[in-house]
Design a protein around this motif. Structure first.
Motif, short mmCIF file in Angstrom:
data_model
loop_
_atom_site.label_atom_id
_atom_site.label_comp_id
_atom_site.label_asym_id
_atom_site.label_seq_id
_atom_site.Cartn_x
_atom_site.Cartn_y
_atom_site.Cartn_z
N VAL A 1 -25.97 30.16 15.83
CA VAL A 1 -26.98 29.86 14.82
C VAL A 1 -26.64 28.59 14.05
O VAL A 1 -27.54 27.85 13.60
N THR A 2 -25.35 28.29 13.90
CA THR A 2 -24.96 27.05 13.23
C THR A 2 -25.37 25.84 14.06
O THR A 2 -25.89 24.84 13.53
N ILE A 3 -25.17 25.91 15.37
CA ILE A 3 -25.56 24.81 16.26
C ILE A 3 -27.08 24.68 16.30
O ILE A 3 -27.63 23.57 16.29
N ILE A 4 -27.78 25.81 16.32
CA ILE A 4 -29.25 25.79 16.30
C ILE A 4 -29.74 25.08 15.03
O ILE A 4 -30.67 24.26 15.08
N SER A 5 -29.11 25.40 13.91
CA SER A 5 -29.48 24.76 12.65
C SER A 5 -29.28 23.25 12.72
O SER A 5 -30.13 22.48 12.26
N PHE B 1 -25.52 19.80 4.87
CA PHE B 1 -25.05 20.40 6.13
C PHE B 1 -23.83 19.65 6.66
O PHE B 1 -22.84 20.27 7.07
N ILE B 2 -23.88 18.33 6.67
CA ILE B 2 -22.76 17.52 7.17
C ILE B 2 -21.51 17.76 6.33
O ILE B 2 -20.41 17.93 6.85
N ILE B 3 -21.69 17.78 5.01
CA ILE B 3 -20.54 17.98 4.10
C ILE B 3 -19.95 19.38 4.29
O ILE B 3 -18.73 19.55 4.33
N ALA B 4 -20.81 20.39 4.39
CA ALA B 4 -20.33 21.78 4.46
C ALA B 4 -19.73 22.13 5.81
O ALA B 4 -18.83 22.98 5.89
N LEU C 1 -21.36 28.19 5.27
CA LEU C 1 -22.36 29.15 4.79
C LEU C 1 -23.05 28.67 3.52
O LEU C 1 -24.16 29.11 3.20
N LEU C 2 -22.40 27.76 2.80
CA LEU C 2 -23.00 27.22 1.58
C LEU C 2 -24.32 26.55 1.88
O LEU C 2 -25.30 26.72 1.15
N ASN C 3 -24.37 25.80 2.97
CA ASN C 3 -25.61 25.12 3.36
C ASN C 3 -26.73 26.12 3.62
O ASN C 3 -27.86 25.95 3.14
N HIS C 4 -26.43 27.19 4.36
CA HIS C 4 -27.45 28.18 4.69
C HIS C 4 -27.92 28.96 3.46
O HIS C 4 -29.06 29.40 3.40
#
Length: 387
Positions: free
Chosen positions: A105-109, A311-314, A350-353
């Motif tokens: 799911v992280t890669i999908i995001s 997203f990049i930072i997290a 997870l912070l990004n999500h």
């Protein structure tokens, strides 16, 4: 004293010792889980069922919110389970499946963010190119296929791993990278880092181009407003050409985009009429108007810029730690304080999500209004029931 204890007692003692250091991590995970699940469910329900006018810009938001919801639910639950039994995680199948889903799911995001960036670039910089509904659905399916396909090696390189504690003379089980075929694990992690770096560079370049185009339009728009030449006949060629770009093969989509164009132009027309009347206050506030109207027109570009940057930072610490973990066989053989710190960085993705729903609320005024109406309705219902 340790020698008089059984194997299970020593393992439990070791597990409890590590568990205590992970309590602050549990608090952070609770916030991720609560904010992420409630926030993203709200986003999905509001955008799918409540929004009467569905903008072309909002197409990917419910999809991204669905992925964020799964990421928070599975990722935080996985982390909680890991924290409770850090050195007693002996179920290899559960470990592999949870790793696979959380990684997928992280890669999908990430892929969805790239697709969104491309769509924003075409909408702002190449408005003549129409990103059709069929293309959006195809790209969404492609993102899911790529995310899970890229995560398949997880089943071979991650699982329940034996870990030895010489102080207590006991062997535990850690849910992490397997040391067998470590060369392949390193290659997989290096590939993940390379893909992440390339994706980040692509996103940065696209949004730099978008930012430059938006800035040029802002300068033209500002000059037109100052000169009092901004009329309805000029608006499509000045600032709002991206808003007026519609899907030609879909009449409903066309009408929706036009409806939102009218919504964005209300303030422009009001301001233009005031300028004709020679309102001094209006002229003094011209700069604030142009900035506000510019932000209103391009708010979705700025919204996705913010989401992408976060997203990049997290996600950067997670990719870095995965590579270091595969290179150094003793990476996790450190004091408990260091392990707790590394795990905090490991799960910072997870912070990004979890935060994305708040970013939608800040940038999308219609979404914010819809959410307010829902909460006001709920409060009124509770109040009437109490009476």
């Amino acid at each position: 004293m340790a020698s008089t204890k059984t194997q299970d007692e020593r393992l439990t003692e070791w597990n409890n010792t590590v568990l205590k250091y992970l309590i602050p991590n549990d608090v952070v995970l609770s916030l991720y889980l609560i904010l992420g699940t409630i926030g993203n469910i709200t986003v999905i329900l509001v955008y799918v069922f409540k929004m009467k006018v569905k903008r072309d810009d909002r197409f990917f938001i419910p999809v991204l919110a669905s992925v964020d919801f799964i990421a928070c639910l599975v990722g935080a639950s996985f982390a909680f389970a890991w924290n409770i039994i850090p050195v007693k995680f002996n179920n290899g199948i559960v470990c592999e499946v949870l790793w696979f889903v959380s990684q997928g799911v992280t890669i999908i995001s990430a892929v969805l963010l790239i697709i969104i960036a491309v769509q924003r670039y075409l909408k702002v910089c190449k408005p003549s190119f129409i990103f059709t509904q069929k293309m959006k659905y195809f790209c969404t399916i492609l993102a899911f296929c790529f995310g899970f396909a890229f995560s398949v090696p997880i089943f071979f390189y991650y699982g329940s791993v034996e870990i030895y504690n010489p102080m207590l003379n006991v062997t535990g089980f850690w849910c992490g990278q397997k040391r067998q075929n470590i060369e392949h694990v390193i290659i997989f992690d290096i590939s993940a880092v390379i893909v992440a770096v390339i994706a980040s560079i692509v996103l940065i370049i696209l949004y730099i181009l978008i930012g430059k185009a938006i800035y040029r339009k802002f300068i033209i728009f500002q000059q037109s407003v100052k000169q009092g030449k901004y009329t309805k006949n000029q608006r499509s060629s000045v600032e709002l050409e991206s808003v007026l770009a519609v899907d030609k093969d879909n009449e409903n989509e066309s009408s929706r985009s036009r409806a939102n164009s009218i919504e964005d132009l209300v303030e422009c027309d009001t301001y233009r009429r005031k300028v004709k009347r020679g309102s001094a206050d209006t002229l003094d506030q011209g700069r604030f108007f142009t900035i506000g109207q510019h932000f209103r027109t391009h708010r979705y570009s700025y919204m996705f810029m913010t989401i992408t940057a976060l997203f990049i930072i997290a996600y950067s610490p997670r990719v870095t730690l995965m590579l270091l973990e595969s290179i150094d066989p003793n990476f996790w053989n450190k004091p408990n304080e260091a392990i707790a710190g590394f795990l905090f960085l490991y799960r910072m993705y997870l912070l990004n999500h979890a935060v994305n729903p708040f970013i939608y609320t800040f940038f999308d005024t219609r979404f914010r209004k819809a959410v307010s109406e829902i909460f006001c309705c709920c409060c009124a219902t509770k109040k009437s029931m109490s009476l």
